[in-house]
Design an enzyme around this catalytic site. Structure first.
Site, short mmCIF file in Angstrom:
data_model
loop_
_atom_site.label_atom_id
_atom_site.label_comp_id
_atom_site.label_asym_id
_atom_site.label_seq_id
_atom_site.Cartn_x
_atom_site.Cartn_y
_atom_site.Cartn_z
N CYS A 2 0.84 -1.18 0.00
CA CYS A 2 0.00 0.00 0.00
C CYS A 2 0.88 1.24 0.00
CB CYS A 2 -0.95 0.09 1.19
SG CYS A 2 -2.09 -1.27 1.30
N ARG A 27 3.92 -0.51 -4.88
CA ARG A 27 3.64 -1.02 -3.53
C ARG A 27 2.30 -1.76 -3.46
NH1 ARG A 27 6.80 1.53 0.31
NH2 ARG A 27 5.32 0.98 1.93
N TRP A 73 -2.66 -2.73 -1.69
CA TRP A 73 -2.36 -4.16 -1.84
C TRP A 73 -3.22 -4.83 -0.78
CZ3 TRP A 73 -0.34 -8.20 1.10
CH2 TRP A 73 0.05 -9.33 0.37
N ASN A 99 -1.70 2.06 5.64
CA ASN A 99 -0.81 1.00 5.15
C ASN A 99 -0.41 0.18 6.38
OD1 ASN A 99 1.26 -0.53 4.04
ND2 ASN A 99 2.74 1.13 4.12
N GLY A 100 -0.75 -1.11 6.37
CA GLY A 100 -0.41 -1.94 7.53
C GLY A 100 -1.57 -2.88 7.84
N GLU A 486 16.91 -17.85 -8.16
CA GLU A 486 16.55 -16.49 -8.58
C GLU A 486 15.97 -16.49 -10.00
OE1 GLU A 486 15.98 -13.84 -7.18
OE2 GLU A 486 16.20 -12.26 -8.65
N LYS A 490 12.23 -15.19 -10.84
CA LYS A 490 11.94 -14.12 -11.81
C LYS A 490 10.85 -14.56 -12.78
CE LYS A 490 13.17 -11.33 -10.37
NZ LYS A 490 13.84 -11.31 -9.14
N GLU A 493 7.40 -14.84 -11.02
CA GLU A 493 6.85 -13.54 -10.62
C GLU A 493 6.18 -12.81 -11.77
OE1 GLU A 493 9.51 -11.36 -7.26
OE2 GLU A 493 10.56 -11.82 -9.10
N HIS A 509 16.55 -36.47 -6.88
CA HIS A 509 15.72 -36.87 -5.74
C HIS A 509 14.30 -36.34 -5.86
CE1 HIS A 509 19.36 -38.39 -3.97
NE2 HIS A 509 19.94 -37.23 -4.22
N LYS A 608 6.09 -4.54 -4.33
CA LYS A 608 7.54 -4.43 -4.22
C LYS A 608 8.00 -4.39 -2.77
CE LYS A 608 11.57 -2.84 -6.32
NZ LYS A 608 11.93 -4.20 -6.68
C1 G6P Z 1 8.85 -8.55 -2.37
C2 G6P Z 1 9.36 -8.14 -3.73
C3 G6P Z 1 10.64 -8.90 -4.06
C4 G6P Z 1 11.67 -8.69 -2.97
C5 G6P Z 1 11.12 -9.06 -1.58
C6 G6P Z 1 12.05 -8.59 -0.48
O1 G6P Z 1 8.41 -9.86 -2.41
O2 G6P Z 1 8.38 -8.38 -4.71
O3 G6P Z 1 11.16 -8.44 -5.29
O4 G6P Z 1 12.81 -9.47 -3.23
O5 G6P Z 1 9.87 -8.39 -1.37
O6 G6P Z 1 12.11 -7.19 -0.50
P1 G6P Z 1 13.28 -6.34 0.09
O7 G6P Z 1 12.89 -4.92 -0.17
O8 G6P Z 1 13.35 -6.63 1.56
O9 G6P Z 1 14.53 -6.72 -0.60
#
Ligand code: G6P
Length: 613
Positions: A2, A27, A73, A99-100, A486, A490, A493, A509, A608
């Protein structure tokens, strides 16, 4: 999650709020809304993105010079028009954006309903508006500010809040506990936002609110106090980010821009820190705690998401270069496990945003138990960067695409510099070895640039062949195991394709059962010391007709011959390999997502900055 904005001044509030919300959409983008005061309280809100809100504000001619806004969000209540913020008190006089999460909202709501209040949404936020109005209107001699304080004392949970009340047509009230909030100080105008991006084009003067603080803001002044009513004098900080850094600069998406920025962001991260001539690494942010890092019994790394993956690379780096034992924890698991951590341990928290709630909670837990806590953050002024004992900023510049790219490589560079500096001090790497590593590290930006230039077209073509694959498997060993994770993350996501990252040998396994002629298997075969073993794993996949896409060093013809597609990248020392191998994987996921018509910068259900636990 948010995003909150607020404005009071002479500009058209609707325009400032919409522009700010667009910057904060990373956000959360389930719904958006504003409350603007101009003799009366006007609300415009609804499901969907800020562009819809913008159209509504325009169509309804919402005018005024003071207002608050929100991009959501969803946590409590589905993302629909009614659950969109702002939320109103029953009389319609008070509007709140939040937000929270309010954890005790069910019991508070029940009591408020028993006392005759009617609720219109399923959100936890509406409680705040309703409780606040009840306290303000029914308590004798209580100012609105005091009513806010009394309300916040009844609330369990986290909040960044902006509140307006039609009785105070020139004031915005804000408060913070656990969710970031800052105040931009302009000339006869004030801005409120969850981060600096909505503010940067108007002023570079900001005041960061800390937990347990609130402020009353009008166009000329602001007054900060604790929620226990103790007046505070806050430091005014100067923002260092520029407006260019938060624009797309001609790229179709922020994510692509950020991928292509990496030669520069990696160089920026090393600037003034890595000195090839003198064979030194200077990390000013942790200079005072270097002794503790060198003597650490062990290092515990806590992070989430992509930052957790960079932490895994950090584990390999610290154990190899500095011979310090490392454990990497999901921040969300750490604090609920009664963790064994204390004096003599160093906790390293990694966070791009510096606001992730779980990472922050892990930090606080480790601090409470006596560990030294160091941070690796991208956002200067963020909560995590301010609460750690010391730390190193990644200097990658604002990262706006929800899927993290340049922040990952910058985090790995910081971890590399920290591990090298620790190893050099500890004597676990010789001067000669250090010189080789430092020289090689300084070449990384050019090698990343080379990959971007040479591989982009090839990857684009390859992506078109795999656009509709339902599954992907990513395999890596040693330093490239975290890169496999990673790469898979990606793809998941932003393209919504199911993908799994695995240590290549573990494939036997379980995941091997999934392999058939439909399964693309991305093998990251660019670390020399595991090359032979990796070739055996590739053979195992081939024997089951899996389709091999390899990321390999240019001279590795064995891997090339065994692959259906191969992306060849420049070689480096094994421990810096993730900085190169991750680049083609970022591009691959980007192009697949674009081909599938996905919203690359704002993938569904994600945000994010995750400021809820
Ligand atoms: C969210 C974002 C990710 C990020 C993660 C941790 O899930 O979508 O891209 O890696 O948070 O965020 P930070 O700001 O703590 O690296």
């Amino acid at each position: 999650m948010c995003g909150i904005v607020g404005y009071v001044g002479d500009r058209e509030a609707g325009e400032v709020l919409v522009k700010g919300l667009k910057r904060l959409e990373y956000r959360g983008y389930d719904s958006a809304g504003v409350a603007i005061m101009n003799g009366r309280m006007s609300i415009q809100k609804g499901k969907g993105k800020v562009v819809n809100l913008e159209k509504g504000i325009f169509a309804n001619g919402l005018k005024g010079h003071i207002g608050i806004g929100h991009t959501r969000w969803a946590t409590h209540g589905e993302p629909n028009d009614v659950n969109s913020h702002p939320h109103m008190s029953q009389s319609g006089n008070i509007a709140v954006v939040h937000n929270g999460i309010i954890e005790n909202y069910t019991s508070l709501k029940k009591k408020l309903i028993e006392r005759g209040r009617t609720f219109s949404s399923q959100t936890d936020t509406e409680i705040i508006a309703q409780l606040l109005e009840e306290i303000y209107t029914t308590s004798k001699d209580v100012t609105f500010e005091q009513a806010i304080q009394l309300t916040l004392k009844q609330i369990v949970g986290t909040y960044g809040l902006a509140i307006v009340n039609i009785e105070f047509p020139d004031k915005i009230f804000i408060a913070r506990k656990g969710s970031p909030l800052l105040l931009g100080v302009g000339e006869n105008e004030m801005f409120i936002a969850s981060d600096a991006s909505p503010i940067v084009e108007y002023t570079n003067k900001v005041v960061y609110l800390d937990d347990g603080e609130m402020a009353v803001v009008d166009k000329y002044s602001y007054e900060v106090k604790t929620i226990d009513d103790i007046a505070l004098t806050k430091e005014v900080h100067e923002l260092a980010i520029s407006i260019d850094a938060i624009e797309k600069a001609g790229y179709p998406h922020f994510m692509l821009k950020e991928i292509f920025e990496q030669p520069r962001s990696i160089a920026d991260c090393m600037r003034g820190r890595v000195n090839v001539k003198e064979n030194t690494i200077q990390l000013g942010g942790i200079a005072d705690v270097m002794e503790e890092l060198v003597n650490a019994k062990r290092i515990v790394i806590a992070a989430c998401g992509t930052s957790w993956h960079s932490g895994l690379v950090g584990e390999y780096l610290f154990e190899h270069l500095a011979k310090t034992p490392v454990e990497v924890e999901y921040a969300s698991e750490f604090r609920y496990r009664d963790p064994l951590i204390g004096e003599g341990d160093v906790m390293l928290v990694i966070s791009q945003s510096g606001e992730t709630a779980d990472t922050l909670a892990a930090l606080r837990e480790a601090k409470k138990r006596g560990a030294k806590v160091l941070g690796i953050c991208n956002v200067v002024g963020s909560t995590i960067s301010r609460e750690t004992d010391a730390g190193v900023f990644t200097h990658a510049g604002p990262e706006i695409g929800v899927a993290s790219t340049k922040a990952f490589t910058a985090q790995v560079v910081v971890l590399t510099m920290m591990a090298l500096a620790t190893g050099m001090k500890k004597g676990t790497i010789s001067k000669k070895e250090a010189a080789r590593y430092i020289k090689e590290l300084s070449l990384i930006p050019d090698k990343v640039d080379q990959i971007l230039k040479e591989c982009d077209e090839n990857i684009k073509k390859m992506a078109s062949l795999f656009t509709y694959a339902p599954n992907f498997l990513y395999l890596g060993r040693s330093y490239n195991f975290p890169v496999a994770l990673e790469g898979a993350l990606k793809l998941k996501e932003i393209s919504y394709i199911h993908a799994e990252g695995y240590p290549a040998a573990e494939m036997k396994h379980g995941p091997i059962a999934l392999i058939d002629e439909m399964m693309p298997v991305v093998v990251i075969a660019a670390t020399d010391h595991t090359n032979d073993k990796m070739i055996s794993n590739i053979e195992e996949v081939r024997a089951r007709k899996g389709r091999i896409i390899s990321i390999m060093n240019s001279e590795n013809s064995d891997v090339k011959d065994l692959s259906e597609f191969s992306i060849s990248i420049p070689s480096t020392v094994d421990c810096f390999s993730p900085l190169l191998t991750v680049i083609p994987l970022q591009l691959l996921s980007y192009y697949i997502a674009v081909n599938r018509g996905c919203n690359v910068d704002q993938p569904r259900n994600l945000a994010k900055s995750v400021t809820v636990e």
